[in-house]
Scaffold this motif. Sequence first.
Motif, short mmCIF file in Angstrom:
data_model
loop_
_atom_site.label_atom_id
_atom_site.label_comp_id
_atom_site.label_asym_id
_atom_site.label_seq_id
_atom_site.Cartn_x
_atom_site.Cartn_y
_atom_site.Cartn_z
N CYS A 43 0.84 -1.21 0.00
CA CYS A 43 0.00 0.00 0.00
C CYS A 43 0.87 1.25 0.00
N LYS A 46 2.61 1.86 -3.22
CA LYS A 46 1.70 2.36 -4.25
C LYS A 46 1.40 3.84 -4.03
N TYR A 50 2.09 6.85 -6.64
CA TYR A 50 1.06 7.77 -7.12
C TYR A 50 1.47 9.21 -6.88
N ASN A 57 -4.52 9.09 -9.12
CA ASN A 57 -5.88 8.62 -9.24
C ASN A 57 -6.54 8.69 -7.87
N ARG A 60 -8.24 5.29 -6.48
CA ARG A 60 -7.29 4.30 -5.97
C ARG A 60 -6.62 4.79 -4.70
N TYR B 323 -3.94 -7.28 -6.50
CA TYR B 323 -3.72 -5.96 -5.93
C TYR B 323 -2.35 -5.45 -6.34
N GLU B 324 -1.39 -6.33 -6.33
CA GLU B 324 -0.03 -5.95 -6.65
C GLU B 324 0.09 -5.45 -8.08
N ASN B 325 -0.60 -6.11 -9.01
CA ASN B 325 -0.51 -5.67 -10.41
C ASN B 325 -1.62 -4.70 -10.80
N ASP B 326 -2.36 -4.22 -9.81
CA ASP B 326 -3.40 -3.20 -10.00
C ASP B 326 -4.65 -3.69 -10.71
N CYS B 327 -4.72 -4.97 -11.04
CA CYS B 327 -5.93 -5.48 -11.70
C CYS B 327 -7.15 -5.33 -10.81
N PHE B 329 -8.20 -2.95 -9.39
CA PHE B 329 -8.86 -1.67 -9.60
C PHE B 329 -9.57 -1.59 -10.94
N ASP B 330 -9.54 -2.66 -11.71
CA ASP B 330 -10.21 -2.65 -13.02
C ASP B 330 -11.69 -2.37 -12.86
#
Lengths: 282, 433
Positions: A43, A46, A50, A57, A60, B323-327, B329-330
Amino acid sequence: MLGRGLKRKLSDYEENVAGLSSAFDSSRNLPYPLKRQLVLNMCLTKLQTYKMLVEPNLHRSVLIANTVRQIQEEMRQESGQPINVCTGITPSSPSYTGLESSGISLQLPSGISQQESNCCDLRSAEDPIENSLLIVSDDDMSSAISSILKDLDFVEDISPPTCLVPTGDDQPKFPENTGLKLEDDRQDLKGAECVFGSFEISNSTSYLKDLAIDDIFEDIDTSMYDSDFCCPPLMPPRVPPVAAEEPLKTFPSCNSSSASNIQICRTDLSELDHIMEILVGS
Amino acid sequence: LLAGFGNLMQDVLWCFGQVKGTADIGVTEADIISTVEFNHTGELLATGDKGGRVVIFQREQESKQQPQRRGEYNVYSTFQSHEPEFDYLKSLEIEEKINKIRWLPQHNAACFLLSTNDKTVKLWKVSERDKRPEGYNLKDEDGRLRDPSMITTLRVSAACGQRPGRSRCSCGTHGPRSEQGRRWARLDQFLCRCRRSIYIVDIKPANMEELTEVITAAEFHPHQCNAFVYSSSKGTIRLCDMRAAALCDRHAKFFEEPEDPSNRSFFSEIISSISDVKFSHSGRYIMTRDYLTVKVWDLNMENRPMETYQVHDYLRSKLCSLYENDCIFDKFECVWNGSDSVIMTGSYNNFFRMFDRNTKRDVTLEASRENSKPRAVLKPRKVCVGGKRRKDEISVDSLDFSKKILHTAWHPSENIIAVAATNNLYIFQDKVN
């Protein structure tokens, strides 16, 4: 921007994380505090990434910030007190100082101390999973989240941009509410229930039939499209590999687009001239 | 009787119809389709892409000579809707990606549509010129006829006299949709706003550090122009009535399902975030899509959904990697069929799923070039969850997460669907016997 050494270390880190995520997903043996720490680190990484983006974003960031808060809360309840900085980084990781400079102050002591900690019990330096975890303080997490959300406030501030794409007229059209700020709107709203009186609220589904949308377009001049020779000669579209397809993307956009491009360039050039004049002081 | 309308899902055999876009392996980012929408009659189909372009397809008239060939969709018009902008004040690029297209009901020969990117909603009028070029390539500038064997290049005239409509500079992350035309909602992640820039909903806290929830989607009621719903990142839906107050801070209804404690994880909140909300055509139900499920809610029941459908529950054990590869959030969308009896949504590996609300049966289909022979029947696909993998099944680890179907559309009255797979648009229809 990032030094090559840092990039390599970060990509190693990313590889470790990828390996860790699969370990998280597949292994039942990973102790819960370790899993939690892994998620927390992901987290924070990330959020930090960002922060470096031009346009972070909001959706997110909020979701990740909430996850961090949730983990924070859980850790707080378990320990009964704010979590202190503890160890976990091998001495030979100067690359992580790069993370410090980007705004989130992760306290990363060098060396491994025997300090008592309330978080996961890290022992040996040989364990690769434990060594790649970053452990941060409670305060740092809160300040990280706060600073990111504050930045997003600036990004999301609503001020309608001026139109760059020209309409039928030569002058750019300005939106009806140029310059309205958030606070002003709120002031207007407070005493202005009657503002909705100007809306024609109707339950009729034939509402649209009364609406003369065509009128909006009355002033737009389409006479240039009446000429058969309005378009410059075009190359035949590239033949697609499969006959069933249509080369829709090779179909060049219409005059309106190229006209607007030229217009934008002209605007840019004149602005540039203006700026030059000011700089040169003429 | 319209073919296929209202049929039970198991009676429908889906066939390949057409595919638009190139088969090139390297996909230009600008060509990625970002929205798909049929108009109210189904005669027109619009797509928007990341490059800010809109392509409108028109269905050809069905020919009596070939009744088994249902009307094909062919390009009717292409135009650049939005350009990338740069906000000098904030040093921010404003993406030209088309987030949503909505058609206005058609009342004359021209058609109107709304297209939006992150900042600007635009109203477009698409109409045809009266003049049609005749012998366009066979005459030169002086009007003399050319020898056909001497023609080496072909010229094409502007197909339609489309011009940009007046730009309304009220922006939105989600496009507007309103049957009532003049009033369309601007939505960004804090608030909804009407055309006259009145804030309808504002959930932005005074102190940004307290922000924990954002608006993710919104839609006007199909018949009640004063009512709209909006969804949030916390998995809640609010129904608001604009007649009640100028600022709809107070909702008329609040829909939320209590959390299932047995499914709790670090990612529970993230996967509960609603990515799409759609009213049924009847206006009696709303459908929501979160990361793993589709839910149908009765407007009269706020405490839990009427129906929950698992889209790809096998991903629940992969959430950390996703979560790690951001999928994770698709943002998948969901659609109703014309009779509200079947719902459809996309998944990974270019799979998409349909759920029959009456029979509770579901099917997984794939949009791929391999299945793209004319009128080829689509074979149902299956993901193997564990244990022995049967032939034709695909294991979870073999799924291609870069091939995601986020945007689909269903013809308003027939069994024709449009499925956007990255830069390709697939059109499938039911088999005509």
